[in-house]
Scaffold this active site. Structure first.
Site, PDB file in Angstrom:
ATOM      1  N   CYS A 253     -33.534   2.739  28.687  1.00 42.85           N
ATOM      2  CA  CYS A 253     -34.640   2.262  29.540  1.00 42.85           C
ATOM      3  C   CYS A 253     -34.996   3.362  30.533  1.00 42.85           C
ATOM      4  O   CYS A 253     -35.059   3.147  31.748  1.00 42.85           O
ATOM      5  CB  CYS A 253     -34.265   0.976  30.259  1.00 42.85           C
ATOM      6  SG  CYS A 253     -33.601  -0.319  29.195  1.00 42.85           S
ATOM      7  N   ALA A 255     -37.688   5.547  31.127  1.00 46.13           N
ATOM      8  CA  ALA A 255     -38.963   5.886  31.763  1.00 46.13           C
ATOM      9  C   ALA A 255     -39.004   5.345  33.204  1.00 46.13           C
ATOM     10  O   ALA A 255     -38.421   4.295  33.484  1.00 46.13           O
ATOM     11  CB  ALA A 255     -40.116   5.310  30.944  1.00 46.13           C
ATOM     12  N   GLY A 257     -38.369   8.548  33.939  1.00 50.06           N
ATOM     13  CA  GLY A 257     -37.575   9.737  33.682  1.00 50.06           C
ATOM     14  C   GLY A 257     -36.957  10.416  34.883  1.00 50.06           C
ATOM     15  O   GLY A 257     -36.341  11.473  34.742  1.00 50.06           O
ATOM     16  N   GLY A 258     -37.076   9.814  36.060  1.00 53.29           N
ATOM     17  CA  GLY A 258     -36.496  10.437  37.248  1.00 53.29           C
ATOM     18  C   GLY A 258     -34.992  10.571  37.179  1.00 53.29           C
ATOM     19  O   GLY A 258     -34.426  11.624  37.505  1.00 53.29           O
ATOM     20  N   LYS A 259     -34.316   9.533  36.709  1.00 54.82           N
ATOM     21  CA  LYS A 259     -32.852   9.588  36.613  1.00 54.82           C
ATOM     22  C   LYS A 259     -32.424  10.515  35.466  1.00 54.82           C
ATOM     23  O   LYS A 259     -31.407  11.203  35.565  1.00 54.82           O
ATOM     24  CB  LYS A 259     -32.280   8.180  36.434  1.00 54.82           C
ATOM     25  CG  LYS A 259     -32.538   7.247  37.611  1.00 54.82           C
ATOM     26  CD  LYS A 259     -31.867   5.899  37.401  1.00 54.82           C
ATOM     27  CE  LYS A 259     -32.237   4.918  38.499  1.00 54.82           C
ATOM     28  NZ  LYS A 259     -33.645   4.467  38.405  1.00 54.82           N
ATOM     29  N   ASP A 277     -36.758   4.911  25.689  1.00 56.97           N
ATOM     30  CA  ASP A 277     -37.549   3.864  26.332  1.00 56.97           C
ATOM     31  C   ASP A 277     -38.434   3.196  25.300  1.00 56.97           C
ATOM     32  O   ASP A 277     -38.916   3.853  24.359  1.00 56.97           O
ATOM     33  CB  ASP A 277     -38.401   4.421  27.476  1.00 56.97           C
ATOM     34  CG  ASP A 277     -38.863   3.316  28.413  1.00 56.97           C
ATOM     35  OD1 ASP A 277     -38.136   3.021  29.387  1.00 56.97           O
ATOM     36  OD2 ASP A 277     -39.936   2.733  28.166  1.00 56.97           O
ATOM     37  N   ASP A 303     -36.271   0.836  21.144  1.00 53.76           N
ATOM     38  CA  ASP A 303     -35.813  -0.362  21.832  1.00 53.76           C
ATOM     39  C   ASP A 303     -34.309  -0.259  22.056  1.00 53.76           C
ATOM     40  O   ASP A 303     -33.535  -0.233  21.085  1.00 53.76           O
ATOM     41  CB  ASP A 303     -36.168  -1.596  21.001  1.00 53.76           C
ATOM     42  CG  ASP A 303     -35.831  -2.899  21.709  1.00 53.76           C
ATOM     43  OD1 ASP A 303     -35.227  -2.854  22.803  1.00 53.76           O
ATOM     44  OD2 ASP A 303     -36.170  -3.965  21.156  1.00 53.76           O
ATOM     45  N   ASP A 322     -30.511   1.228  33.079  1.00 52.98           N
ATOM     46  CA  ASP A 322     -31.385   0.810  34.186  1.00 52.98           C
ATOM     47  C   ASP A 322     -32.291  -0.282  33.634  1.00 52.98           C
ATOM     48  O   ASP A 322     -33.430  -0.043  33.255  1.00 52.98           O
ATOM     49  CB  ASP A 322     -32.178   2.018  34.679  1.00 52.98           C
ATOM     50  CG  ASP A 322     -32.940   1.736  35.963  1.00 52.98           C
ATOM     51  OD1 ASP A 322     -32.851   0.601  36.462  1.00 52.98           O
ATOM     52  OD2 ASP A 322     -33.627   2.641  36.456  1.00 52.98           O
ATOM     53  N   CYS A 375     -32.929  -2.483  40.213  1.00 56.10           N
ATOM     54  CA  CYS A 375     -33.556  -2.404  41.538  1.00 56.10           C
ATOM     55  C   CYS A 375     -33.815  -3.830  42.022  1.00 56.10           C
ATOM     56  O   CYS A 375     -34.890  -4.160  42.513  1.00 56.10           O
ATOM     57  CB  CYS A 375     -34.820  -1.560  41.519  1.00 56.10           C
ATOM     58  SG  CYS A 375     -36.073  -2.064  40.318  1.00 56.10           S
TER      59      CYS A 375
END
Length: 433
Positions: A253, A255, A257-259, A277, A303, A322, A375
């Site tokens: 998961c 996107a 893509g920061g992590k 993603d 998926d 995430d 989050c």
């Protein structure tokens, strides 16, 4: 000439009545305004009105003699934005009222000019009555939907008021310094040299908070990958993974893509990193981010709940999951969540998270670690989710990170919204025997 208040009303209406995301609702309307100040005002009106929607809606209900018809939802949103200007902005009252009345004509609702003028002027005159209305409802007082107020109060009985208040705050503008190019101190010095005020975040070792938001193209080195925009809480994930050279890592998961990028910046000598993603369009954002930063990963559209469709059969030493969640910890960044999220979404999201955990577990090597993060600040998606997973997997053990941030739970650590200038996030380190 286009009217900014009318544009804002259309954007807000697309979220409230059309149930579109604020980003999508804003996208087309912003392009109609060439002036940067106009675009800034449009965003302020849209974000601010949605941020305070449940309070403004209660105020509007007290000021209207009878509810507006469903076909006039754009007019209702214009009235809400007018109330936002009077109650939360420094716009002179006469300008806010006159410009909002002018917007009525742009919306082709000339019959309502008198109504809008009267409602906004009554807002000024009837402050005592308005205070009573707001005080009479937790939803109005804290500007959150009633069901979410109850959830937060149940999960965080000692902190619920501060959590909700944080959800109404303006989020900080936080950067992640690319350690492959700069130390944080060196980048802070670079900012100082350009008279950009910033300070380090306490718990995220690569995080810098700017005193005021800036366009990314005005940040020194941004185009060359020196920094990325990422909240401090999201930056904690890479450190919790305990990365080491030679590891195989999966970012499920992944996107936008920061992590993914932060993992590669943190440990450039991994044996490999796979980022997956389900959304092919968002996968393009991962590619774009990695290209800007000069980083390389295997990026797949797939998926995570169906790994047999894309997995090569070799287990991973670290998995970052995430998972999709309520996003209740990032409401201050995305106030449309208050309108778009529904009570029934929470058990559905928890069920989806459970499916993803089950799908990821066989992909983890013995002795490896899966970092489960959301989050969210809701226990059903976090601690109670881990209760269920651990009861079904004798080979799984959660070790609560020893850290100076957040609150330790039975299984993981929870950051509440706004704590230490960070978003609300949950982290559980699940080790496999």
């Amino acid at each position: 000439m286009t009217n900014i208040r009318a544009s804002a009303a259309r954007v807000i209406d697309r979220v409230v009545a059309g149930r579109r995301s604020l980003d999508a609702a804003l996208a087309g309307e912003l392009t109609a305004h060439g002036d940067a100040r106009d675009r800034a005002l449009l965003q302020e009106l849209a974000y601010g009105t949605l941020r305070w929607y449940f309070q403004l809606d209660a105020v509007l209900g007290a000021l209207l003699k009878k509810p507006l018809k469903a076909r006039d939802s754009d007019l209702r949103c214009l009235l809400l934005s007018g109330l936002y200007q009077l109650r939360h902005m420094s716009v002179p009252a006469h300008a806010a009222i006159n410009e909002t009345v002018q917007a009525v004509r742009v919306l082709d609702k000339n019959w309502a000019t008198g109504l809008v003028n009267a409602v906004l002027r009554n807002c000024q005159r009837r402050q005592a009555d308005i205070d009573v209305v707001i005080a009479g409802s937790d939803s109005a007082r804290y500007a959150h939907p009633g069901w979410l107020v109850k959830r937060v109060r149940s999960d965080w009985p000692d902190d619920w008021q501060s959590v909700l208040q944080a959800g109404n705050g303006r989020p900080p503008f936080v950067l992640r310094v690319n350690r492959l190019q700069y130390t944080r101190d060196d980048y802070l010095a670079l900012l100082q040299g350009q008279a950009i005020e910033a300070q380090p975040l306490v718990h995220a070792c690569h995080a810098v908070r700017l005193a005021s938001p800036l366009p990314v193209d005005s940040l020194p080195g941004f185009a060359d990958g020196a920094v990325s925009v990422q909240d401090g809480a999201a930056q904690l994930a890479a450190g919790l993974l305990r990365l080491a050279p030679g590891q195989r890592v999966l970012d499920a998961c992944a996107a936008p893509g920061g992590k993914t990028a932060h993992i590669l910046e943190t440990e450039p000598e991994l044996a490999g990193l796979t980022a997956v993603d389900i959304d092919a369009q968002r996968v393009q954002r991962i590619h774009a981010g990695l290209d800007r930063l000069g980083l390389t990963a295997q990026v797949l559209a797939g998926d995570a709940a169906q790994p047999q469709q894309w997995w090569d059969g070799s287990c991973y030493d670290r998995i970052l999951l995430d998972a999709p969640c309520s996003a209740s910890g990032v409401i201050r960044r995305h106030p449309d969540i208050k309108l778009l999220r529904r009570p029934a979404d929470i058990p559905a999201l928890a069920s989806q998270q459970a499916v993803l955990l089950e799908a990821m577990w066989p992909l983890l090597s013995a002795g490896g670690m899966l970092l489960d993060t959301t989050c969210s600040i809701l226990a059903e998606e976090n601690e109670r989710q881990l209760d269920r997973f651990l009861s079904d997997h004798a080979d799984a053990e959660c070790r609560v990170p020893d850290a100076g941030w957040g609150r330790p739970g039975v299984h993981g650590r929870q950051l509440l919204s706004g704590e230490d200038d960070m978003d609300g996030f949950y982290f559980a380190c699940i080790h496999k025997d």
